[in-house]
Design an enzyme around this catalytic site. Sequence first.
Site, PDB file in Angstrom:
ATOM      1  NE  ARG A   1      52.144 -33.427 -64.958  1.00 26.79           N
ATOM      2  CZ  ARG A   1      52.818 -34.464 -64.458  1.00 26.79           C
ATOM      3  NH1 ARG A   1      54.118 -34.615 -64.742  1.00 26.79           N
ATOM      4  NH2 ARG A   1      52.228 -35.338 -63.680  1.00 26.79           N
TER       5      ARG A   1
ATOM      6  CD  GLU B   1      52.530 -36.983 -69.958  1.00 21.55           C
ATOM      7  OE1 GLU B   1      51.669 -36.111 -70.152  1.00 21.55           O
ATOM      8  OE2 GLU B   1      52.801 -37.446 -68.840  1.00 21.55           O
TER       9      GLU B   1
END
Length: 779
Positions: A327, A729
């Site tokens: 990621r 997030e």
Amino acid sequence: MSKPLPATPLPPDEAPLRHVRQPLPHDSAKRHVTGLAQYIDDIREPEGTLHVAIGQSPRARGRLVALDLDAVRAAPGVVRVLTAADIPGKNDVSPAFGDDPMFAADEISFHGQALFAVVATTRDAARRAATLARVETLHEAPRVTVEDALERGESVLPDYSFGRGDAASVIAGAPVRLEGSLRVGGQEHFYLEGQVALAIPGEEGDVHVYSSTQHPTEVQHVVARVLDIPDAFVTCEVRRMGGGFGGKESQATQWAATAALAARITGRPCKLRLDRDDDFKLTGKRHDFRSDWRIGTDETGRILGYEVDHLARCGYSADLSNGVVDRTMFHSDNAYFMPDVRIGSKRLKTNTVSNTAFRGFGGPQGMLVIEHVLDQVAWAMGRDPLDVRYANLYAPGRDVTPYGMSVEETDTLPALMRSLERSSDYRTRREAIRAFNAGSPVIKRGLALTPVKFGISFTLTHLNQAGALVHVYQDGSVHLNHGGTEMGQGLYLKVAQVVAEEFGIAIERVRITATTTAKVPNTAPTAASSGTDLNGMAARIAAGAIRRRMAAHAAETFGVPEDEVVFRDDRVFAGNESLDFGELAKRCVQSRVQLSEAGFYKTPKITWDRAKGTGRPFLYFAYGAACAEVAVDTLTGEYRVTRVDILHDCGRSLNPAIDIGQIEGGFVQGMGWLTTEELVFDGEGRLRTHAPSTYKIPVASDVPADFRVALYPNTNREETIYRSKAVGEPPIMLANSVFCALTDAVRALDPTRPVPLDAPATPEAVLRACEAMRGRPLG
């Protein structure tokens, strides 16, 4: 303090909803502030409960030669001492790779690693006894830093890269070429509730585990693996966590499995709660990186080629580093198009506790690096960094990521940033700061406006699924259960809003119940910002199926078409007839209409071919931008964040109050990561910042006094739950603006020098950078 916008205006063809998109308070808000919210350690302990403490390694690396536990066993209150030899199943609590033992039996891999567990009548007795062990080791020099790992060439996972074109050649031929390195520090989760589990043995080998975990299914599976029993023999339950932030996604399992093993062997309930210092030492952090970069641009600052190598310090085992570092790579572009690009990574092995998931899951590290790089580009050309950012944003025809995914929504972020530029008065303030700095030799101010583009979905495709269980009882009350876990983020409330909306009833009729593997199996972790997207949709599917059956019964009873049956205001309208929702439920029960449903949802469209480095790993992107202003005392390194303006895209927000709270909290947590939260390991691999006395999270006084947060009016173009967008997030990365503003302020000392500032930009680090800018670097 924060100044929220009014509710996002609805399109003229959409009627207002009763619960969804309303700013309802968190379902546990009153219990949180009055101390009545029950966490694992608040559960009334069954008669005879025993307490477990961990015996730890005094070394960070070596061989375990001897472990003398006689004094431990003889200590007052001790019932049993557990070692690897007592494990009936596999000595493995890893999430995937089988490289994380519950108790070290031979090789010691980090300071504090669990060697044994003490089971005693009180927690104090267990902790005291654990210190009496005599541990003999064959000591070896530990690997602690990225450079240590590089020197020895050791990784927990293979190197990985992806990209397109020939970035090296393009950079070599570019009109403007720059290169450098940025160190990005880790971060301790510092949840209010530490790692804790209570295991209660049942009949025929069953065990019920109350765990503070984001992943009940993982706890169930690992406990079953350790005890060598089927998953169905284990029930994991969690009503709420006192914070998680990723630290309880994979790393709650070891403590749950240890408690379960103790319960299995003693036949009594057993509880394990880590002390705060031990929690620091024994659990993983956000991954820290050294990122080496090279960039080539044209004369305007537009990117032609970009290369970056992310060197991640992963710790002693893989844990979730595969997904975390992937990621980081996925978000190395942030919001910017890169025609020729290569993004590489190393997942380095060190003799430190294994790093793990943390809010943003690697994305913040990759995004900070490219924001830092674009600042260097802008300053090298004498341009405002915001203009260089605008020049590189994804746009039509420039809309494919380095991993081959098309950015279909290219208009939202430029419009959002222009709106924030205006509302924050960026240009006027930039000129005012320039004038202020020219006349202020000591105090320097800085300003930065940075964007966020964050992909929403698990990059491990099979995790993008969820289940929910809905019951309607004959009095019209509704029981709701799903696989998502509540860690303070408001997930339970949002899903309850969806169910109440579906039935047209008051939210008070919807009973929120604890997440348990006994009701909804095979769940994904509550992570990747996907909790509401997945569980909200599964719950809506379940509630919708029940509502349709109820509507069919009402239509048959009153002789009207099904599409004329309306659920609204706690009543059901069928033609000229109207009755209470509870009355219809009672009639359905009497007519044998099924009022229970298990809903299931899987995210559509996502694909990812890791070997080829191409696909669509995300369903959509969430966007945002922040403008931060700071003031730095260049003689001491102390600074203040004086003003922050945030505009964030939540799509059609399910609950604006909850979402604004998430944005505020995420930003402040990100600000802490980039400013005050510094992890320090000594040369022997011991964590020196293992308590609030040495590790500084932001406090109330660190929140900017002028803090303006607003939701950007938008809708999700994908068919998500009520067209909302995830919010857990993405706000973390809004804090990149603070780091960039600090660098901007330090640069004002000498605009001709590069600013030697890494993250976290602690006051000490800022002072070192200021002295270097004055040509007198500190030793």
